[in-house]
Design a protein around this motif. Structure first.
Motif, PDB file in Angstrom:
ATOM      1  N   TYR A  34      94.539   6.751  40.291  1.00 35.02           N
ATOM      2  CA  TYR A  34      95.009   7.305  41.554  1.00 35.02           C
ATOM      3  C   TYR A  34      94.798   8.813  41.507  1.00 35.02           C
ATOM      4  N   THR A  35      93.804   9.273  42.249  1.00 40.14           N
ATOM      5  CA  THR A  35      93.505  10.696  42.317  1.00 40.14           C
ATOM      6  C   THR A  35      94.166  11.259  43.572  1.00 40.14           C
ATOM      7  N   HIS A  36      94.718  12.458  43.439  1.00 34.89           N
ATOM      8  CA  HIS A  36      95.378  13.117  44.560  1.00 34.89           C
ATOM      9  C   HIS A  36      94.444  14.174  45.153  1.00 34.89           C
ATOM     10  N   SER A  37      94.783  14.644  46.341  1.00 31.78           N
ATOM     11  CA  SER A  37      93.920  15.603  47.032  1.00 31.78           C
ATOM     12  C   SER A  37      93.843  16.955  46.332  1.00 31.78           C
ATOM     13  N   ASN A  38      94.734  17.211  45.364  1.00 31.00           N
ATOM     14  CA  ASN A  38      94.657  18.439  44.569  1.00 31.00           C
ATOM     15  C   ASN A  38      93.917  18.197  43.249  1.00 31.00           C
ATOM     16  N   ALA A  39      93.274  17.037  43.111  1.00 27.13           N
ATOM     17  CA  ALA A  39      92.462  16.629  41.966  1.00 27.13           C
ATOM     18  C   ALA A  39      93.277  16.164  40.761  1.00 27.13           C
ATOM     19  N   GLU A  40      94.597  16.145  40.847  1.00 21.57           N
ATOM     20  CA  GLU A  40      95.386  15.572  39.762  1.00 21.57           C
ATOM     21  C   GLU A  40      95.232  14.057  39.799  1.00 21.57           C
ATOM     22  N   MET A  41      95.362  13.435  38.637  1.00 21.78           N
ATOM     23  CA  MET A  41      95.173  11.991  38.549  1.00 21.78           C
ATOM     24  C   MET A  41      96.413  11.335  37.940  1.00 21.78           C
ATOM     25  N   ASP A  42      96.649  10.109  38.365  1.00 23.84           N
ATOM     26  CA  ASP A  42      97.734   9.313  37.811  1.00 23.84           C
ATOM     27  C   ASP A  42      97.226   7.941  37.413  1.00 23.84           C
ATOM     28  N   SER A  43      97.828   7.405  36.372  1.00 24.94           N
ATOM     29  CA  SER A  43      97.667   6.002  36.002  1.00 24.94           C
ATOM     30  C   SER A  43      98.717   5.211  36.782  1.00 24.94           C
ATOM     31  N   ARG A 105      91.330 -10.723  41.819  1.00 24.02           N
ATOM     32  CA  ARG A 105      91.429 -11.438  40.545  1.00 24.02           C
ATOM     33  C   ARG A 105      92.082 -12.772  40.839  1.00 24.02           C
ATOM     34  N   GLY A 106      91.298 -13.825  40.740  1.00 20.54           N
ATOM     35  CA  GLY A 106      91.813 -15.142  41.130  1.00 20.54           C
ATOM     36  C   GLY A 106      92.111 -15.135  42.605  1.00 20.54           C
ATOM     37  N   ASP A 107      93.346 -15.453  42.972  1.00 20.94           N
ATOM     38  CA  ASP A 107      93.713 -15.484  44.391  1.00 20.94           C
ATOM     39  C   ASP A 107      94.501 -14.234  44.813  1.00 20.94           C
ATOM     40  N   LYS A 108      94.520 -13.212  43.947  1.00 23.70           N
ATOM     41  CA  LYS A 108      95.308 -12.007  44.227  1.00 23.70           C
ATOM     42  C   LYS A 108      94.408 -10.774  44.286  1.00 23.70           C
ATOM     43  N   TRP A 109      94.683  -9.890  45.261  1.00 25.49           N
ATOM     44  CA  TRP A 109      94.005  -8.603  45.358  1.00 25.49           C
ATOM     45  C   TRP A 109      94.874  -7.562  44.666  1.00 25.49           C
ATOM     46  N   GLU A 110      94.251  -6.699  43.845  1.00 28.58           N
ATOM     47  CA  GLU A 110      94.953  -5.618  43.164  1.00 28.58           C
ATOM     48  C   GLU A 110      94.305  -4.284  43.534  1.00 28.58           C
ATOM     49  N   PHE A 111      95.135  -3.293  43.746  1.00 31.20           N
ATOM     50  CA  PHE A 111      94.678  -1.950  44.106  1.00 31.20           C
ATOM     51  C   PHE A 111      94.264  -1.223  42.832  1.00 31.20           C
ATOM     52  N   VAL A 112      92.990  -0.766  42.756  1.00 26.03           N
ATOM     53  CA  VAL A 112      92.489  -0.190  41.504  1.00 26.03           C
ATOM     54  C   VAL A 112      92.100   1.282  41.577  1.00 26.03           C
ATOM     55  N   VAL A 113      91.694   1.789  42.747  1.00 22.62           N
ATOM     56  CA  VAL A 113      91.214   3.170  42.826  1.00 22.62           C
ATOM     57  C   VAL A 113      91.615   3.782  44.178  1.00 22.62           C
ATOM     58  N   TYR A 114      92.070   5.029  44.111  1.00 20.94           N
ATOM     59  CA  TYR A 114      92.280   5.815  45.324  1.00 20.94           C
ATOM     60  C   TYR A 114      91.686   7.191  45.090  1.00 20.94           C
ATOM     61  N   GLN A 115      90.840   7.644  46.025  1.00 19.50           N
ATOM     62  CA  GLN A 115      90.180   8.946  45.903  1.00 19.50           C
ATOM     63  C   GLN A 115      90.171   9.626  47.263  1.00 19.50           C
ATOM     64  N   PRO A 116      91.020  10.642  47.475  1.00 15.68           N
ATOM     65  CA  PRO A 116      91.000  11.402  48.716  1.00 15.68           C
ATOM     66  C   PRO A 116      90.160  12.662  48.589  1.00 15.68           C
ATOM     67  N   THR A 117      89.656  13.117  49.705  1.00 17.18           N
ATOM     68  CA  THR A 117      88.954  14.397  49.777  1.00 17.18           C
ATOM     69  C   THR A 117      89.553  15.170  50.954  1.00 17.18           C
ATOM     70  N   PRO A 118      90.106  16.361  50.704  1.00 17.40           N
ATOM     71  CA  PRO A 118      90.685  17.133  51.802  1.00 17.40           C
ATOM     72  C   PRO A 118      89.624  17.475  52.864  1.00 17.40           C
ATOM     73  N   VAL A 119      90.036  17.371  54.115  1.00 17.46           N
ATOM     74  CA  VAL A 119      89.179  17.772  55.232  1.00 17.46           C
ATOM     75  C   VAL A 119      89.346  19.280  55.413  1.00 17.46           C
TER      76      VAL A 119
END
Length: 121
Positions: A34-43, A105-119
């Motif tokens: 999970y990347t934030h608009s200030n370029a910091e990242m989280d697990s 994965r199987g019958d479930k969707w999992e959220f894996v990546v978020y990448q924003p870019t400031p306008v």
């Protein structure tokens, strides 16, 4: 299938606004980037910790121009996200283009990546 992804995105944003760590935990993949608009990242663990402790307090989130592309077991969501969030008690206004990725994965969707870019203002 894109309707299912739209519903998942609605649920994810609602959980962010409500600070619902349990709901987020259920939909985030273990290997979340999970990347934030200030370029910091989280697990997954660090993101859930910050939401749970109120470091990220989402006040308002809106989405526009959303488009969903499904490629086999991957859903790619693009669009524009605007909102207001308090980060560590400091109010930030968000105006980002984003890419969000869900993996089936199987019958479930999992959220894996978020990448924003400031306008640019």
């Amino acid at each position: 299938m894109s309707d299912e992804i739209t519903q998942l995105e609605d649920r994810r944003y609602r959980a962010m606004l409500e600070g619902d760590v349990a709901a987020l935990d259920a939909m985030l993949a273990p290997e979340l980037v999970y990347t934030h608009s200030n370029a910091e990242m989280d697990s997954k663990a660090s993101y859930l910790d910050k939401v749970g402790r109120g470091i990220f307090h989402y006040l308002e989130i809106g989405r526009e121009d959303e488009e969903i592309r499904i490629l086999d077991t991957v859903a790619i969501v693009t669009g524009c996200m605007v909102g207001r969030v308090e980060v560590g008690g400091v109010l930030r206004k968000l105006n980002n283009r984003f890419v969000a990725i869900w993996l089936q994965r199987g019958d479930k969707w999992e959220f894996v990546v978020y990448q924003p870019t400031p306008v640019p203002a």
